[in-house]
Design an enzyme around this catalytic site. Structure first.
Site, PDB file in Angstrom:
ATOM      1  N   ARG A   1      -1.870  -6.261  -8.377  1.00  0.00           N
ATOM      2  CA  ARG A   1      -0.939  -6.913  -8.016  1.00  0.00           C
ATOM      3  C   ARG A   1      -0.859  -8.239  -9.252  1.00  0.00           C
ATOM      4  O   ARG A   1      -0.670  -7.847 -10.368  1.00  0.00           O
ATOM      5  CB  ARG A   1      -1.120  -7.533  -6.663  1.00  0.00           C
ATOM      6  CG  ARG A   1      -0.693  -6.519  -5.503  1.00  0.00           C
ATOM      7  CD  ARG A   1      -1.571  -7.204  -4.319  1.00  0.00           C
ATOM      8  NE  ARG A   1      -2.722  -7.028  -4.294  1.00  0.00           N
ATOM      9  CZ  ARG A   1      -3.797  -7.231  -3.371  1.00  0.00           C
ATOM     10  NH1 ARG A   1      -3.006  -7.793  -2.334  1.00  0.00           N
ATOM     11  NH2 ARG A   1      -4.725  -7.404  -3.376  1.00  0.00           N
TER      12      ARG A   1
ATOM     13  N   HIS B   1       0.854  -1.172   0.048  1.00  0.00           N
ATOM     14  CA  HIS B   1       0.016   0.178   0.189  1.00  0.00           C
ATOM     15  C   HIS B   1       0.820   1.229  -0.130  1.00  0.00           C
ATOM     16  O   HIS B   1       0.557   2.245  -0.763  1.00  0.00           O
ATOM     17  CB  HIS B   1      -0.889  -0.070   1.268  1.00  0.00           C
ATOM     18  CG  HIS B   1      -1.757  -1.035   1.206  1.00  0.00           C
ATOM     19  ND1 HIS B   1      -2.170  -1.944   2.670  1.00  0.00           N
ATOM     20  CD2 HIS B   1      -2.918  -1.594   0.532  1.00  0.00           C
ATOM     21  CE1 HIS B   1      -2.907  -2.657   2.388  1.00  0.00           C
ATOM     22  NE2 HIS B   1      -3.631  -2.637   1.030  1.00  0.00           N
TER      23      HIS B   1
ATOM     24  N   LYS C   1     -16.046  -8.732   4.304  1.00  0.00           N
ATOM     25  CA  LYS C   1     -14.517  -9.020   5.212  1.00  0.00           C
ATOM     26  C   LYS C   1     -15.056  -8.907   6.484  1.00  0.00           C
ATOM     27  O   LYS C   1     -15.645  -7.900   6.889  1.00  0.00           O
ATOM     28  CB  LYS C   1     -13.537  -8.123   4.606  1.00  0.00           C
ATOM     29  CG  LYS C   1     -13.138  -8.313   3.157  1.00  0.00           C
ATOM     30  CD  LYS C   1     -11.678  -7.780   2.817  1.00  0.00           C
ATOM     31  CE  LYS C   1     -11.373  -7.702   1.391  1.00  0.00           C
ATOM     32  NZ  LYS C   1     -10.215  -6.761   1.192  1.00  0.00           N
TER      33      LYS C   1
ATOM     34  N   SER D   1      -2.810  -7.966   2.887  1.00  0.00           N
ATOM     35  CA  SER D   1      -2.873  -7.647   4.343  1.00  0.00           C
ATOM     36  C   SER D   1      -3.119  -9.066   5.092  1.00  0.00           C
ATOM     37  O   SER D   1      -2.669  -9.349   6.184  1.00  0.00           O
ATOM     38  CB  SER D   1      -4.044  -6.800   4.648  1.00  0.00           C
ATOM     39  OG  SER D   1      -3.797  -5.331   4.022  1.00  0.00           O
TER      40      SER D   1
END
Ligand code: ADP
Length: 158
Positions: A91, A17, A42, A129
């Site tokens: 990514r 990040h 989430k 994360s």
């Protein structure tokens, strides 16, 4: 002023990040890091205030970056902040489909606002994360992937 929003969960912030924030802070006059309050998909380890505070604590070197919590449609948050650019990190290929759907949906909701994708340095291309939390919870060393303060916070929380 040339402004952008970099939205996400940041549960917690990683060097991936921060790499994107660094790149954006050099391109835009002002960058707002938007911390989403809740998500249907989430369950967060840290609440939105903790996530915001952790980001702020590792942002010292950036003068033009501000962190804000939002609890609405991203597009509505962008309008409220008078921002026309949303930045997302890309990514691996696995990010593509979800990001593609979100970008097109957001464009459908408001065609004035565009989504821009940025790739981090390749040394961060495989981290998330969730992966970092998992490795820390199993006792692994992730010092190359997140600031020490963040790693300690995750350890304490777990
Ligand atoms: P979200 O739940 O919105 O995906 P994240 O905090 O996981 O929130 O990610 C926020 C943004 O940062 C997303 O665009 C994501 O693709 C990007 N991102 C996450 N990890 C990395 C990384 N290692 N390198 C580059 N971008 C990343």
């Amino acid at each position: 002023m040339n402004k952008a929003i970099y939205p996400g969960s940041f549960d917690p912030i990683t060097y991936g990040h921060l790499d994107i924030i660094d790149r954006c802070s050099k391109i835009y006059d002002k960058l707002i890091v938007g911390v989403i309050k809740d998500s249907n998909n989430k369950k967060f380890l840290f609440d939105e205030f903790e996530r915001k505070e952790m980001i702020e604590s590792v942002l010292n070197k950036f003068q033009n970056v501000e962190v804000k919590i939002f609890d609405s449609l991203l597009i509505d948050f962008a309008v409220q902040e008078n921002v026309k650019i949303i930045v997302r990190g890309l990514r691996a290929l696995s990010d593509f489909e979800y990001e593609f759907q979100m970008a097109l949906m957001n464009r459908k909701l408001n065609d004035e606002i565009s989504t821009i994708f940025m790739m981090p340095h390749e040394k961060y291309i495989h981290i998330s994360s969730s992966l970092i939390k998992e490795v820390i919870s199993l006792g692994g060393n992730v010092k190359d992937y997140a600031p020490e303060l963040i790693i300690n916070n995750v350890k304490n929380k777990i």
